[in-house]
Design a protein around this motif. Structure first.
Motif, mmCIF file in Angstrom:
data_model
loop_
_atom_site.group_PDB
_atom_site.id
_atom_site.type_symbol
_atom_site.label_atom_id
_atom_site.label_comp_id
_atom_site.label_asym_id
_atom_site.label_seq_id
_atom_site.Cartn_x
_atom_site.Cartn_y
_atom_site.Cartn_z
ATOM 1 N N ALA B 250 0.840 -1.270 -0.213
ATOM 2 C CA ALA B 250 -0.352 -0.099 0.174
ATOM 3 C C ALA B 250 0.734 1.087 -0.078
ATOM 4 C CB ALA B 250 -0.719 -0.332 1.284
ATOM 5 N N GLY B 251 1.983 1.087 1.167
ATOM 6 C CA GLY B 251 3.062 2.607 0.914
ATOM 7 C C GLY B 251 3.592 2.794 -0.593
ATOM 8 N N MET B 252 3.594 1.596 -1.558
ATOM 9 C CA MET B 252 4.217 1.852 -3.033
ATOM 10 C C MET B 252 3.145 2.622 -3.462
ATOM 11 S SD MET B 252 6.697 -1.551 -3.754
ATOM 12 C CE MET B 252 5.839 -3.016 -3.698
ATOM 13 N N ARG B 269 4.227 3.540 -14.848
ATOM 14 C CA ARG B 269 4.837 2.494 -13.522
ATOM 15 C C ARG B 269 3.614 2.171 -12.584
ATOM 16 N NH1 ARG B 269 7.682 7.500 -13.341
ATOM 17 N NH2 ARG B 269 7.112 8.567 -11.308
ATOM 18 N N LEU B 270 3.343 3.237 -12.235
ATOM 19 C CA LEU B 270 1.701 3.106 -11.787
ATOM 20 C C LEU B 270 0.724 2.082 -11.364
ATOM 21 C CD1 LEU B 270 1.197 3.771 -8.885
ATOM 22 C CD2 LEU B 270 -0.465 6.497 -9.701
ATOM 23 N N SER B 271 0.256 1.473 -13.205
ATOM 24 C CA SER B 271 -0.543 0.719 -13.998
ATOM 25 C C SER B 271 0.381 -0.299 -13.081
ATOM 26 C CB SER B 271 -1.101 1.186 -14.405
ATOM 27 O OG SER B 271 -0.009 1.245 -15.593
ATOM 28 N N ARG B 272 1.177 -0.943 -13.404
ATOM 29 C CA ARG B 272 2.395 -1.743 -13.742
ATOM 30 C C ARG B 272 2.352 -2.507 -12.023
ATOM 31 N NH1 ARG B 272 7.496 -1.185 -17.497
ATOM 32 N NH2 ARG B 272 7.662 -3.799 -16.994
ATOM 33 N N LEU B 273 2.548 -1.311 -11.557
ATOM 34 C CA LEU B 273 3.184 -1.778 -10.102
ATOM 35 C C LEU B 273 2.001 -2.415 -9.523
ATOM 36 C CD1 LEU B 273 5.097 -1.053 -7.637
ATOM 37 C CD2 LEU B 273 4.173 0.975 -6.810
ATOM 38 N N ARG B 274 0.611 -1.452 -9.986
ATOM 39 C CA ARG B 274 -0.446 -1.748 -9.153
ATOM 40 C C ARG B 274 -0.387 -3.383 -9.325
ATOM 41 N NH1 ARG B 274 -3.535 2.548 -9.656
ATOM 42 N NH2 ARG B 274 -3.630 2.848 -8.055
ATOM 43 N N ARG B 275 -0.742 -3.617 -10.624
ATOM 44 C CA ARG B 275 -0.979 -5.012 -11.721
ATOM 45 C C ARG B 275 -0.356 -6.252 -10.691
ATOM 46 N NH1 ARG B 275 -0.997 -3.656 -16.687
ATOM 47 N NH2 ARG B 275 1.134 -4.762 -16.941
ATOM 48 N N LEU B 276 0.896 -5.613 -10.420
ATOM 49 C CA LEU B 276 2.205 -7.053 -10.167
ATOM 50 C C LEU B 276 1.976 -6.829 -8.696
ATOM 51 C CD1 LEU B 276 4.207 -8.555 -10.506
ATOM 52 C CD2 LEU B 276 5.643 -6.913 -10.107
ATOM 53 N N GLN B 282 -1.690 -9.043 -3.510
ATOM 54 C CA GLN B 282 -1.493 -7.944 -2.076
ATOM 55 C C GLN B 282 -2.559 -6.930 -2.160
ATOM 56 O OE1 GLN B 282 1.483 -8.272 0.551
ATOM 57 N NE2 GLN B 282 1.172 -10.182 -0.761
ATOM 58 N N PRO B 283 -2.371 -6.247 -0.632
ATOM 59 C CA PRO B 283 -3.896 -4.880 -1.163
ATOM 60 C C PRO B 283 -3.117 -3.676 -1.702
ATOM 61 C CG PRO B 283 -2.310 -5.258 0.953
ATOM 62 C CD PRO B 283 -2.347 -6.451 0.268
ATOM 63 N N THR B 284 -3.823 -3.157 -1.895
ATOM 64 C CA THR B 284 -2.840 -1.615 -2.967
ATOM 65 C C THR B 284 -3.748 -0.877 -2.232
ATOM 66 O OG1 THR B 284 -4.431 -2.271 -4.341
ATOM 67 C CG2 THR B 284 -2.363 -2.904 -4.915
ATOM 68 N N ARG B 285 -4.531 -0.878 -1.060
ATOM 69 C CA ARG B 285 -5.871 0.134 -0.623
ATOM 70 C C ARG B 285 -5.289 0.112 0.846
ATOM 71 N NH1 ARG B 285 -8.686 2.384 -4.184
ATOM 72 N NH2 ARG B 285 -9.718 3.443 -2.494
ATOM 73 N N ILE B 286 -5.811 1.150 1.960
ATOM 74 C CA ILE B 286 -5.288 1.236 3.028
ATOM 75 C C ILE B 286 -7.073 1.027 4.037
ATOM 76 C CG2 ILE B 286 -5.843 2.298 4.706
ATOM 77 C CD1 ILE B 286 -3.556 4.613 3.095
#
Lengths: 345, 345
Positions: B250-252, B269-276, B282-286
């Motif tokens: 979530a921090g990244m 990069r942000l969409s690639r990071l979120r997808r990976l 892994q959670p991508t939200r808080i």
């Protein structure tokens, strides 16, 4: 100097959060002046006190101080000030070494022992039930502010025992300084300000030069341990009824007798050392209440032991330690050490 | 590798006293083999166990281990082995950093998180009630022995969260490695040995290179903190119901959104990071249960805060962090951080 602490600290650090750690006795005399001076120079000051005495170098006092750091919201750029004697310096220095993996600190030593020895060199730590300074770190102070005026309020026995570290520094590194001490017994014993300033400065100079060569005691720094190997054992075996300097005085005599037994003494140094220590009111024997067996067991557990037996720093002559095959601490047979202990008890 | 531990340690250290520190779970699986192997190579082995879990990074467990060092008669030349995950590595490493002012130690990490991150770099420490790793030291291991066969017994959630540090190392330092991770989701999730050996080795290489440039985190080492500034706060605010890697995920994403708000993101990069991260589970939200106010308060107390607000590591592109005016961590207005937090909850 303590009244001008803010100006001196500001010469090294821009204004920031400072936690001054002191003991209750020292704080009663100097904390107000130091705090006011730091605040006057723009620092944001918090304080934390521990009871006076060696028993404060403990797990529980250490963690009380970590809590004080947290409450003061210290950051890595903040500063810790150790205001007091060796106990406060070792303890506060260790807090600075370990809180947030290390923040800067300033030593303001108020005892002779701290001014002439422990405030310089970066050894910090606490005690375990099994022994002194078993937990610690090397963490150099950014500034050492030694106000010899603080020594006027010292207990006489503490003061004289502090002079032993001056004798040690002279013996290992500077024969002229040894002469100076011999010639200034009277002003030393009466706390003459000019003489005190000279010895505080000479000790710092000698110790800092050794430490700069070998900060983490891999080799040459061991010479600072002259007189301390048996000295530490005697201090512990006396259950701390002997002061550190008093025990080291006996330890230096023991080192001299080992040198003598090894045929290394071709001058008057052992008798000069014994006379100087006696003139300073120091013991040159081991108290009868201490058993040889207890000392041998403590030596086997020495922090610097190699294969459960310590090495000994020896003099080559007054003002110079023996260095053989790049080693500054030497193997001495346990039997030779036992013989010396028997002769000294 | 763990069964051959003696041979690998003997390649670095001559036989001597070793204290192996582990946790009760890991010990049940591997302690016998490691002890036998070390003994077979001539080492004299003692052992000390702590309960598994973060709560062992405590004052009381630390001092239990110091007593174990004393009972094992460790000397400065002795050795400590940390056999276990990040908790054991941090705790045993800190014992090694501070007992006798520092003795050598070897890491034998048995979790993915420890193998791909915490065993390399020398950060050691314990927790205080107020926060994680508030007390510690930089103390480099002399050897890191990562046996990927140990990962087969890991809990699946722990394992996947460990992969987040691989994503981090790729994102800050090596775009090709990021491609590799994207292309190997399946073998990663099924613990393929060859892929695991590759990522353990790539992570060590990347992290060791950064740490060698700046061991005590004066400047460049901060890039390892990418995703960790908000990540640590989220981890603490969740009362550790989120694993470290999950909070860092979530921090990244938060760091990426800050970059985006600052106009720094000109690629995918942000969409690639979120997808990976999503593919790795892994959670991508808080989590909704965490309040913005709690996060802001925790950020103000960040260990690396300057003036009670942390700086943030940001990417310039995938595989490279932003360096501006020789700074690797950057000022970001609290308002911008609050906006990102609101968008992520």
């Amino acid at each position: 100097l303590l009244r001008e602490a803010g100006r001196h600290v500001a010469a090294v650090f821009s204004p920031r959060a400072v936690l001054v750690i002191s003991d209750e006795q020292v704080a009663a005399r100097y904390l107000g002046a130091v705090t006011a001076s730091l605040q006057g120079a723009g620092f944001s000051v918090s304080t934390a006190l521990v009871p006076p005495g060696e028993q404060s170098k403990s797990k529980d006092r250490l963690f009380d101080l970590y809590e004080a750091c947290f409450a003061a919201r210290l950051e890595r750029r903040s500063l810790i000030v150790a205001l007091g004697g060796g106990v406060v310096g070792d303890l506060a220095g260790y807090v600075a070494a370990s809180y947030l993996r290390g923040i800067p600190f300033v030593q303001m030593p108020t005892t002779l022992l701290a001014q002439v020895d422990s405030s310089v060199g970066g050894k910090t730590g606490i005690n375990l039930p099994g022994g002194k300074n078993l937990v610690g770190a090397f963490h150099q102070p950014s500034l050492v502010l030694s106000d010899v005026a603080a020594l006027a309020t010292l207990d006489d026995r503490q003061y004289r025992a502090g002079l032993v570290e001056s004798v040690k520094h002279a013996a290992i590194a500077d024969a002229e300084y040894f002469d100076y001490l011999e010639k200034n017994i009277e002003p030393l014993l009466s706390c003459d300000t000019a003489v005190l300033e000279h010895i505080a400065s000479e000790n710092c100079r000698i110790k800092a030069a050794v430490v700069a060569e070998d900060p983490t005691e891999q080799n040459k720094r061991r010479i600072l341990n002259y007189g301390h190997t048996l000295g530490h054992a005697v201090e512990t075996a006396s259950a701390f009824s002997l002061l550190h300097g008093e025990a080291v005085a006996a330890g230096m005599i023991a080192a001299g007798m080992l040198e003598d037994a090894m045929g290394l003494v071709k001058d008057e140094r052992l008798s000069r050392l014994r006379r100087l220590l006696e003139q300073l009111g120091q013991p040159t024997r081991i108290p009868k209440a201490i058993s040889k067996a207890a000392l041998i067991d403590l030596l086997k557990r020495d922090k610097k032991a190699v294969g459960q037996w310590p090495r000994f720093v020896l003099l080559e002559q007054l003002g110079r330690t023996l260095c053989k095959e790049s080693q500054w601490a030497h193997e001495v047979a346990p039997e030779a050490v036992e013989t010396v202990i028997e002769a000294l008890v």
